[in-house]
Design a protein around this motif. Structure first.
Motif: not given
Ligand SMILES: Nc1ncnc2c1ncn2[C@@H]1O[C@H](COP(=O)(O)OP(=O)(O)OP(=O)(O)O)[C@@H](O)[C@H]1O
Ligand SMILES: [Mg+2]
Lengths: 276, 304
Positions: A68, A71, A73-80, A106, A109, A114, A116, B117-118, B120, B194, B196
Motif C-alpha cells: 500500500k 501506490n 493507499l496509505t493516504d487513506l488511513t489516518p495517523d500513519i 494519480v 497510481r 493493484l 486486492s 477520511v484522514k 476522523p 489504485s 489512477g
C-alpha cells in the motif's frame, strides 16, 4: 540520467540489489508508524523490472502495508507516519519519489495497478468495468472500446463466460470471475507495475490456477509484485522472493536460491512451516 | 485458565449453560415477541386509521375543481375556489428546496466520506453537530429566516421559503447520505483509487452509483419533511391566494392551507381540509413510488 548512473545510485544507500538488469522500484530506508506502532522497519529493497517478485512472510509482518505504500493507499488511513522513500524509475523522468510534496499521486497510481485479496468490481455492468479504466486515460470511439473490452476480457480468459451478458451487473459474477474481471480492469489502465495482495486466497482451486497462470504469463510485459501465503505457488511462479518478518526485510533472493538454500535462520524456520 | 485442557474448559462452560428456550428464557421470548407484535399492530393500526380517514373523508369532499382553481379571496369563507395555488406553491417550494439541499448535501457527504477520511476526529465532530442541528425544530429556521429578512428589509417570497426549507432539510439530507456512504467498502475506494482515478472521479462515478438507492431514500426523506412542514415557511413565504408566477411572489403551501381550512368557521371548509390532506398524501405517495422505481434500477449494481 543513463541507466548505469542510476544503477550506481541505486546501489548506494544500502539497498540490496540481488539481480542483474534494471530495477524499477527502489524502497529506500522506509519506516512506517501507525500511531505508535512501528510497522515497517528500515525497509531497503529493489524490485526488478518485468519480473515476478513474491513477498513472503508470516501473517502481520507488514506485506500489505508495504504494497500500500508503493501506490500511496496509505493516504487513506489516518495517523500513519512515513519516513524514507520509495522511488519509481521512469525512462523519461528518472526516479520519481512516491512520498513527496510534488508527487502526482494519480499519475503514480496509473503506473501501478493493484489487485486486492477480495475482488471489488465497480458498481456498474461488466462492460463498463473495463471501459472505465480505458476512459480514465483517453478518448475512444465505441468500436475501439468494444474491441479493447473484448481484448482485455480475453486476456484473463473471461470473454467466453461473459460475452452474452456484458450489460449485466458485475456483482452477479462468481468471486473467481470477479477477480479475473478486476485483473482485466487493472490491465486496461495500462500500468507498468501490478501489485497483488494475495490475489488467489479467496478463490477456488480452478480460478486460483487461472489467475496464477495469468500472472506467470504477464511477467514478460509487466513488473509484478505479489504477496502470497501459498509457498507452492511462490515456488511455481516467482522469479525473486522477498522474505519479511516482523516489519523487516530479512532477505531478497532469486527464487530458486531462496527455496533451495535459505540463508537466514527465520527463513529456514518459515520454509519448514514453523510459523504457520 | 491457561493450564486447563480444552475438555475441562468446555465442561466448565457447559456447567454454566442455561437450558435453551425453556422456563424463564421461553417466557421472556414470548413476552418480548408479544410486545413487538402489539407495537407493530398499534403502529400499522394508527397509520391505517389516519390514512383511511384521510382517504375516506378526503374523497367525499374532493372535487376536481379544487385542483384547477386558485383560492381567490373567499376560499376560507366557503365562497368557492380551489387549492391549486397551494399545491403548486408546495411543489415549487419543496422540489426546489430538495434539489438545492441535494446539490449541497451530496457535495458535503462526499467531502466527508472521500476527502476527510484522514481526519476522523473532525469527521466525528461534524457528524455530531449535524445530528444536533437535525433536532432543531423547523419553526426556529422559520424565525431565523424571518429575522434575517427583516434585518435586510426583504419582503416575504417563495425564494426566501425555498432557502429556509433547504437549510432546514440540509442536515437530514447530509446525514442520510452520509450514513449510506459510510457503508461503501474501503476496498472499493482503494481499488478505484489504485486505478489512477482522482478523488472526484471516485466520488461522482463510484460513490454516487454505489449509494444511489440510499441517495434516493435521503431525497425522499428530505422531500417528505419539506412538503409536510408548515411551521418553517409560515413567516417567510407569506400567503398568496393565487398561484405564484415568480420566485419573488408570495406563496401559500398545502400544510398552511390545511391549517387555515381547519381554523375556518365554516364546516364545509373544514371538511375540505381532508380533501387537501388527501392531495398532500397523494403527492407524497407518487413521489415515493417514483423514487422506488428509480432506485430499483440501480440497486442491482451495488457492490457488497
Ligand atoms: N492502521 C493501522 N493501525 C495500527 N496497526 C496497523 C494498521 N494497519 C496495519 N497495522 C498492523 O501492522 C501490521 C502489519 O499489517 P499488514 O496488514 O501489513 O500485515 P500482512 O503482512 O499483510 O499480514 P497478512 O498476511 O495477515 O495479510 C499488523 O500487525 C497490523 O496489525
Ligand atoms: Mg495482508
Amino acid at each position: 540520467m543513463d541507466t548505469q548512473a542510476m544503477d550506481a545510485k541505486m546501489g548506494a544507500g544500502g539497498s540490496a540489489k540481488p539481480f542483474e538488469g534494471e530495477g524499477i522500484i527502489r524502497v529506500d530506508n522506509l519506516n512506517l508508524y501507525a500511531g505508535k506502532t512501528h510497522i515497517l522497519k528500515n525497509v531497503n529493497i529493489e524490485i526488478p523490472k518485468n519480473k515476478l517478485t513474491v513477498i513472503l512472510g508470516p501473517s502481520g509482518c507488514g506485506k500489505t502495508t508495504l504494497l500500500k505504500c508503493m501506490n500511496r493507499l496509505t493516504d487513506l488511513t489516518p495517523d500513519i507516519k512515513v519516513s524514507g522513500n520509495i522511488y519509481i524509475r521512469d525512462q523519461h523522468t528518472g526516479e520519481l519519489p512516491v512520498f513527496g510534496a510534488k508527487t502526482d499521486i494519480v499519475a503514480l497510481r496509473r503506473k501501478m495497478g493493484l489487485l486486492s485479496q477480495r475482488p471489488f468490481p465497480l458498481p456498474m455492468n461488466i462492460y463498463n468495468n473495463i471501459a472505465y479504466g480505458l476512459k480514465l486515460r483517453g478518448k475512444y470511439t465505441r468500436a475501439e472500446l468494444n474491441d479493447l473490452v473484448e481484448y482485455y476480457l480475453r486476456q484473463v480468459n473471461l470473454w467466453e463466460e461473459v460475452k452474452d451478458r456484458l450489460r449485466s451487473p458485475a456483482v452477479r459474477l462468481s468471486i473467481g470471475q470477479q477477480q479475473r474481471l478486476c485483473l482485466a480492469r487493472g490491465l486496461a489502465v495500462n500500468p507498468d507495475i501490478i501489485l497483488a495482495d494475495e490475489p488467489t486466497s479467496a478463490l477456488d482451486p480452478v480460478s486460483s490456477e487461472a489467475i496464477e497462470k495469468q500472472f506467470a504469463a504477464l511477467s514478460k510485459d509487466f513488473t509484478l509484485v505479489m504477496v502470497t501465503h501459498v509457498l507452492r505457488q511462490a515456488r511455481r511462479i516467482a522469479d525473486y522472493v522477498i522474505f519479511m518478518y516482523l516489519g523487516e526485510v530479512i532477505e531478497m533472493r532469486p527464487a530458486q536460491e531462496f527455496f533451495e538454500d535459505p540463508r537466514e535462520e527465520q527463513t529456514k524456520k518459515y520454509l519448514s512451516g514453523a510459523f504457520n | 485458565m491457561e493450564q486447563r485442557s480444552l475438555a475441562e474448559v468446555r465442561a466448565l462452560v457447559k456447567s454454566h449453560e442455561k437450558p435453551a428456550r425453556t422456563g424463564r428464557k421461553l417466557g421472556e421470548e414470548i413476552f418480548f415477541r408479544s410486545l413487538m407484535n402489539i407495537a407493530s399492530v398499534l403502529i400499522v393500526g394508527v397509520m391505517g386509521v389516519i390514512l383511511v380517514s384521510i382517504f375516506y373523508k378526503g374523497i367525499s369532499t374532493f372535487s376536481w375543481s379544487m385542483l384547477t382553481e386558485d383560492m381567490g379571496s373567499g376560499f376560507y369563507l366557503n365562497r368557492g375556489g380551489g387549492i391549486k395555488n397551494a399545491i403548486v406553491g408546495s411543489l415549487y417550494l419543496s422540489l426546489s428546496a430538495t434539489l438545492l439541499a441535494l446539490v449541497v448535501g451530496l457535495a458535503c457527504a462526499l467531502c466527508m466520506n472521500v476527502y476527510m477520511v484522514k481526519f476522523p476526529k473532525l469527521l466525528n465532530t461534524a457528524r455530531f453537530l449535524l445530528d444536533l442541528i437535525w433536532g432543531v425544530p423547523s419553526i426556529i429556521y422559520g424565525a431565523f429566516g424571518f429575522s434575517l429578512m427583516v434585518f435586510f428589509g426583504v419582503k416575504t417570497s417563495l425564494l426566501a421559503g425555498i432557502i429556509t426549507v433547504a437549510l432546514f432539510i440540509l442536515p437530514i439530507m447530509i446525514r442520510a447520505i452520509d450514513e449510506v456512504m459510510k457503508t461503501v467498502p474501503t476496498g472499493l475506494s482503494e481499488s478505484v483509487l489504485s486505478m489512477g482515478s482522482t478523488r472526484s472521479e471516485l466520488s461522482y462515478k463510484v460513490y454516487v452509483r454505489q449509494c444511489f438507492p440510499g441517495i434516493v431514500t435521503a431525497v425522499l426523506l428530505a422531500f417528505g419533511r419539506a412538503v409536510g412542514d408548515a411551521a418553517s415557511v409560515l413567516y417567510v413565504t407569506g400567503e398568496n391566494s393565487k398561484t405564484p408566477t415568480s420566485l419573488l411572489d408570495n406563496a401559500t403551501t398545502l400544510p398552511v392551507a390545511i391549517y387555515n381550512q381547519i381554523n375556518s368557521p365554516y364546516a364545509a371548509t373544514q371538511d375540505k381540509a381532508y380533501a387537501s390532506a388527501f392531495v398532500l398524501t397523494l403527492i407524497i405517495l407518487l413521489i415515493s413510488l417514483l423514487s422506488r422505481y428509480i432506485s430499483k434500477r440501480y440497486q442491482k449494481y451495488r457492490i457488497y
